[in-house]
Design a protein around this motif. Sequence first.
Motif, PDB file in Angstrom:
ATOM      1  N   GLY A  63       0.824  -1.194   0.000  1.00 19.59           N
ATOM      2  CA  GLY A  63       0.000   0.000   0.000  1.00 19.59           C
ATOM      3  C   GLY A  63       0.862   1.249   0.000  1.00 19.59           C
ATOM      4  N   GLY A  64       0.190   2.401   0.075  1.00 18.95           N
ATOM      5  CA  GLY A  64       0.901   3.661   0.076  1.00 18.95           C
ATOM      6  C   GLY A  64       0.274   4.652  -0.866  1.00 18.95           C
ATOM      7  N   LEU A  65       1.060   5.641  -1.224  1.00 20.72           N
ATOM      8  CA  LEU A  65       0.598   6.719  -2.104  1.00 20.72           C
ATOM      9  C   LEU A  65       1.245   6.568  -3.474  1.00 20.72           C
ATOM     10  N   VAL A  66       0.417   6.643  -4.513  1.00 21.56           N
ATOM     11  CA  VAL A  66       0.921   6.499  -5.872  1.00 21.56           C
ATOM     12  C   VAL A  66       0.125   7.419  -6.790  1.00 21.56           C
ATOM     13  N   GLN A  67       0.755   7.839  -7.866  1.00 17.18           N
ATOM     14  CA  GLN A  67       0.050   8.667  -8.840  1.00 17.18           C
ATOM     15  C   GLN A  67      -0.809   7.807  -9.748  1.00 17.18           C
ATOM     16  N   ALA A  68      -1.829   8.401 -10.297  1.00 20.67           N
ATOM     17  CA  ALA A  68      -2.680   7.683 -11.238  1.00 20.67           C
ATOM     18  C   ALA A  68      -1.835   7.097 -12.368  1.00 20.67           C
TER      19      ALA A  68
ATOM     20  N   THR B 276      -3.680   5.076  -1.604  1.00 20.84           N
ATOM     21  CA  THR B 276      -4.127   6.388  -2.056  1.00 20.84           C
ATOM     22  C   THR B 276      -3.573   6.655  -3.449  1.00 20.84           C
ATOM     23  N   VAL B 277      -4.458   6.919  -4.382  1.00 23.12           N
ATOM     24  CA  VAL B 277      -4.063   7.194  -5.762  1.00 23.12           C
ATOM     25  C   VAL B 277      -4.395   8.649  -6.059  1.00 23.12           C
ATOM     26  N   SER B 278      -3.364   9.417  -6.342  1.00 24.65           N
ATOM     27  CA  SER B 278      -3.570  10.841  -6.617  1.00 24.65           C
ATOM     28  C   SER B 278      -3.740  11.072  -8.118  1.00 24.65           C
ATOM     29  N   SER B 279      -4.524  12.055  -8.446  1.00 22.66           N
ATOM     30  CA  SER B 279      -4.793  12.354  -9.858  1.00 22.66           C
ATOM     31  C   SER B 279      -3.759  13.310 -10.423  1.00 22.66           C
TER      32      SER B 279
ATOM     33  N   TYR C 133     -10.523  -7.213  -0.079  1.00 20.07           N
ATOM     34  CA  TYR C 133     -11.639  -6.296  -0.158  1.00 20.07           C
ATOM     35  C   TYR C 133     -11.072  -4.886  -0.001  1.00 20.07           C
ATOM     36  N   ARG C 134     -11.863  -3.917  -0.357  1.00 18.97           N
ATOM     37  CA  ARG C 134     -11.462  -2.539  -0.108  1.00 18.97           C
ATOM     38  C   ARG C 134     -12.680  -1.722   0.333  1.00 18.97           C
TER      39      ARG C 134
ATOM     40  N   ASP D 276     -10.154   6.332  -8.174  1.00 20.07           N
ATOM     41  CA  ASP D 276     -11.262   5.549  -7.615  1.00 20.07           C
ATOM     42  C   ASP D 276     -10.800   4.291  -6.892  1.00 20.07           C
ATOM     43  N   ASP D 277      -9.544   3.911  -7.066  1.00 14.67           N
ATOM     44  CA  ASP D 277      -9.011   2.746  -6.356  1.00 14.67           C
ATOM     45  C   ASP D 277      -8.594   3.092  -4.934  1.00 14.67           C
ATOM     46  N   THR D 278      -8.649   4.353  -4.595  1.00 14.26           N
ATOM     47  CA  THR D 278      -8.275   4.793  -3.255  1.00 14.26           C
ATOM     48  C   THR D 278      -9.182   4.171  -2.201  1.00 14.26           C
ATOM     49  N   GLY D 279      -8.565   3.725  -1.118  1.00 17.23           N
ATOM     50  CA  GLY D 279      -9.337   3.152  -0.030  1.00 17.23           C
ATOM     51  C   GLY D 279      -8.446   2.334   0.883  1.00 17.23           C
TER      52      GLY D 279
END
Length: 124
Positions: free
Chosen positions: A8-13, A121-124, A36-37, A88-91
């Motif tokens: 997991g973590g933070l990634v760009q779209a 977390t997926v940033s746009s 699940y998410r 939208d995959d953020t969760g």
Amino acid sequence: VQLQASGGGLVQAGGSLRLSCKASGQVSSINAMGWYRQAPGKERELVATMTTTSRSTTYADSAKGRFTISRDNVKNTVSLQMSSLKPDDTGVYYCYALHVKYDGHVGVGADNYWGQGTQVTVSS
């Protein structure tokens, strides 16, 4: 059954992430494992799952073609490779394991086990 998730973590779209989960305890009783998410303000939803013996997979429509679930039955792990990530995959992603209770050859109930959840977390 105890489940310990990692990744997991933070990634760009458009980026990729890999989640892993290790099961311990009564692992021989596990019939399926998966992920699940839960997005903010939404209910928990199935992302992907794989059965232990037949390795049959199920994916959410939103995950098909982008996510791949894999299992190592020797190491008792399940992984989720996520590509082409979208906001939208953020969760919070939860690892889970399913144990089906049988009376003879008839399933009469099930126990669900959950890991602690890992934030994606997926940033746009």
